[in-house]
Design a protein around this motif. Structure first.
Motif, PDB file in Angstrom:
ATOM      1  N   GLY A 170       0.870  -1.101  -0.107  1.00 27.83           N
ATOM      2  CA  GLY A 170      -0.182  -0.095  -0.051  1.00 27.83           C
ATOM      3  C   GLY A 170       0.786   1.192  -0.024  1.00 27.83           C
ATOM      4  N   ASP A 171       0.440   2.435   0.309  1.00 27.71           N
ATOM      5  CA  ASP A 171       1.191   3.522   0.611  1.00 27.71           C
ATOM      6  C   ASP A 171       1.651   3.693   2.096  1.00 27.71           C
ATOM      7  OD1 ASP A 171       0.904   4.224  -1.952  1.00 27.71           O
ATOM      8  OD2 ASP A 171      -0.089   6.171  -1.543  1.00 27.71           O
ATOM      9  N   THR A 172       2.744   3.728   2.571  1.00 24.98           N
ATOM     10  CA  THR A 172       3.503   3.846   3.663  1.00 24.98           C
ATOM     11  C   THR A 172       4.991   4.298   3.723  1.00 24.98           C
ATOM     12  OG1 THR A 172       3.889   2.542   5.780  1.00 24.98           O
ATOM     13  CG2 THR A 172       4.071   1.198   3.769  1.00 24.98           C
ATOM     14  N   ALA A 173       5.117   4.836   4.944  1.00 19.29           N
ATOM     15  CA  ALA A 173       6.667   5.129   5.236  1.00 19.29           C
ATOM     16  C   ALA A 173       7.031   3.711   5.712  1.00 19.29           C
ATOM     17  CB  ALA A 173       6.854   6.130   6.232  1.00 19.29           C
ATOM     18  N   PRO A 174       8.479   3.552   5.678  1.00 20.45           N
ATOM     19  CA  PRO A 174       9.022   2.342   6.121  1.00 20.45           C
ATOM     20  C   PRO A 174       8.448   2.024   7.755  1.00 20.45           C
ATOM     21  CG  PRO A 174      10.827   3.552   4.908  1.00 20.45           C
ATOM     22  CD  PRO A 174       9.602   4.441   5.198  1.00 20.45           C
ATOM     23  N   CYS A 175       8.350   0.912   7.909  1.00 22.43           N
ATOM     24  CA  CYS A 175       7.894   0.552   9.383  1.00 22.43           C
ATOM     25  C   CYS A 175       7.778  -0.918   9.737  1.00 22.43           C
ATOM     26  CB  CYS A 175       6.086   1.036   9.437  1.00 22.43           C
ATOM     27  SG  CYS A 175       5.167   0.356   8.613  1.00 22.43           S
ATOM     28  N   ASP A 176       7.881  -1.070  10.960  1.00 20.18           N
ATOM     29  CA  ASP A 176       8.177  -2.243  11.535  1.00 20.18           C
ATOM     30  C   ASP A 176       7.182  -3.438  11.065  1.00 20.18           C
ATOM     31  OD1 ASP A 176      10.602  -1.700  12.639  1.00 20.18           O
ATOM     32  OD2 ASP A 176       9.562  -1.197  14.575  1.00 20.18           O
ATOM     33  N   ASN A 177       5.883  -2.996  11.126  1.00 15.10           N
ATOM     34  CA  ASN A 177       4.640  -3.837  10.612  1.00 15.10           C
ATOM     35  C   ASN A 177       5.059  -4.522   9.201  1.00 15.10           C
ATOM     36  OD1 ASN A 177       3.477  -3.693  13.096  1.00 15.10           O
ATOM     37  ND2 ASN A 177       1.635  -2.576  12.441  1.00 15.10           N
ATOM     38  N   LEU A 178       5.295  -3.480   8.321  1.00 11.14           N
ATOM     39  CA  LEU A 178       5.674  -3.923   6.963  1.00 11.14           C
ATOM     40  C   LEU A 178       6.592  -4.738   6.756  1.00 11.14           C
ATOM     41  CD1 LEU A 178       4.802  -3.754   3.799  1.00 11.14           C
ATOM     42  CD2 LEU A 178       6.351  -1.679   3.754  1.00 11.14           C
ATOM     43  N   THR A 179       7.821  -4.556   7.487  1.00  8.73           N
ATOM     44  CA  THR A 179       8.941  -5.541   7.373  1.00  8.73           C
ATOM     45  C   THR A 179       8.648  -6.709   7.980  1.00  8.73           C
ATOM     46  OG1 THR A 179      10.630  -3.399   7.674  1.00  8.73           O
ATOM     47  CG2 THR A 179      11.297  -5.713   8.322  1.00  8.73           C
ATOM     48  N   ALA A 180       7.972  -6.882   9.143  1.00  8.34           N
ATOM     49  CA  ALA A 180       7.438  -8.006   9.714  1.00  8.34           C
ATOM     50  C   ALA A 180       6.568  -8.933   8.797  1.00  8.34           C
ATOM     51  CB  ALA A 180       6.560  -7.674  11.255  1.00  8.34           C
TER      52      ALA A 180
END
Length: 252
Positions: free
Chosen positions: A165-175
């Motif tokens: 989706g659209d997002t800044a880098p974040c822990d939830n996306l990495t996980a």
């Protein structure tokens, strides 16, 4: 679980408005007979119909409520109810909280609320939401875009596709993307990213941190060419890097 491959077809990935030959964000994910429209940005309903009619969709999944990811839900509503499509049931629609009332706000032209639920069976997303659509399992995580926004992991037969989706880098996306086969990651930002989007370099960072096998950069901002975005991402990620070319289909 299905042994059929996951396939990602890019309906469009322009931002923040369509290009001459590139609609806004929208993708078709298929696995065998399962068909899921992922984001419904401006202009994507047209190319969707090269692959699936509205009444052939098993679900629609929406990352957030910005128009370049949702606008064609408005025309899909009319197509589903008032044209040549005959639905046996409303189309399952997974989207951020408030999506039904947001659509109704655009479509209601009298004192009577437009019957959004006649076209779409709405399920509101939340962090760690799980769903099964046909042969595909969907896991949703909340991400950082300055509003309610989500990423999704779509899995079948041991294969996995993650869409940021659209997002800044974040822990939830990495996980969410951990050890995935394909990470489809937006790269709209330039400079420091502004806190709500990835730069191309940050897309490479997220792919590396999550140990993704392959990175497809998408939603590339107009200040950067697609080839330039892929090159910049590849500086940070050692795996295969491609650009989400409109009209292309990628096998996961």
């Amino acid at each position: 679980m299905s042994d059929e491959a996951l396939r990602l077809t890019v309906l469009g990935c322009a931002t923040p408005y369509p290009a001459v030959d590139n609609p806004c964000s929208g993708y078709l994910v298929t696995c065998g007979e399962t068909k899921i429209w992922v984001d419904a940005g401006t202009g994507t309903l047209g190319p969707l119909q090269r692959h699936a009619r509205l009444d052939e969709l098993d679900a629609i999944w929406i990352s957030h409520l910005h128009a370049d990811h949702t606008a064609d839900l408005l025309t899909a509503y009319y197509g589903a109810l008032y044209a040549d499509v005959t639905l046996t049931a409303p189309i399952p629609l997974y989207g951020p909280p408030g999506i039904a009332d947001r659509l109704a706000g655009f479509l209601t032209n009298t004192s009577t609320r437009s019957p959004i639920e006649s076209a779409f069976a709405v399920t509101e997303l939340y962090d760690k939401h799980e769903a099964t659509v046909g042969a595909v399992q969907l896991t949703t995580r909340a991400v950082e875009h300055g509003m309610a926004a989500f990423a999704v992991r779509m899995s079948s037969g041991g294969r996995s596709l993650v869409y940021s989706g659209d997002t800044a880098p974040c822990d939830n996306l990495t996980a969410l993307a951990a050890d995935c086969d394909v990470l489809l990651c937006e790269a709209d930002a330039v400079g420091d990213g502004g806190g709500v989007h990835h730069t191309a370099e940050q897309a490479g960072d997220t792919a590396a941190a999550s140990r993704s096998n392959r990175l497809i950069v998408t939603h590339v901002g107009r200040a950067l060419s697609p080839a330039g975005a892929a090159r910049r991402a590849a500086r940070r990620f050692g795996g295969q890097v491609e650009y989400a070319s409109p009209g292309a289909t990628y096998v996961v």
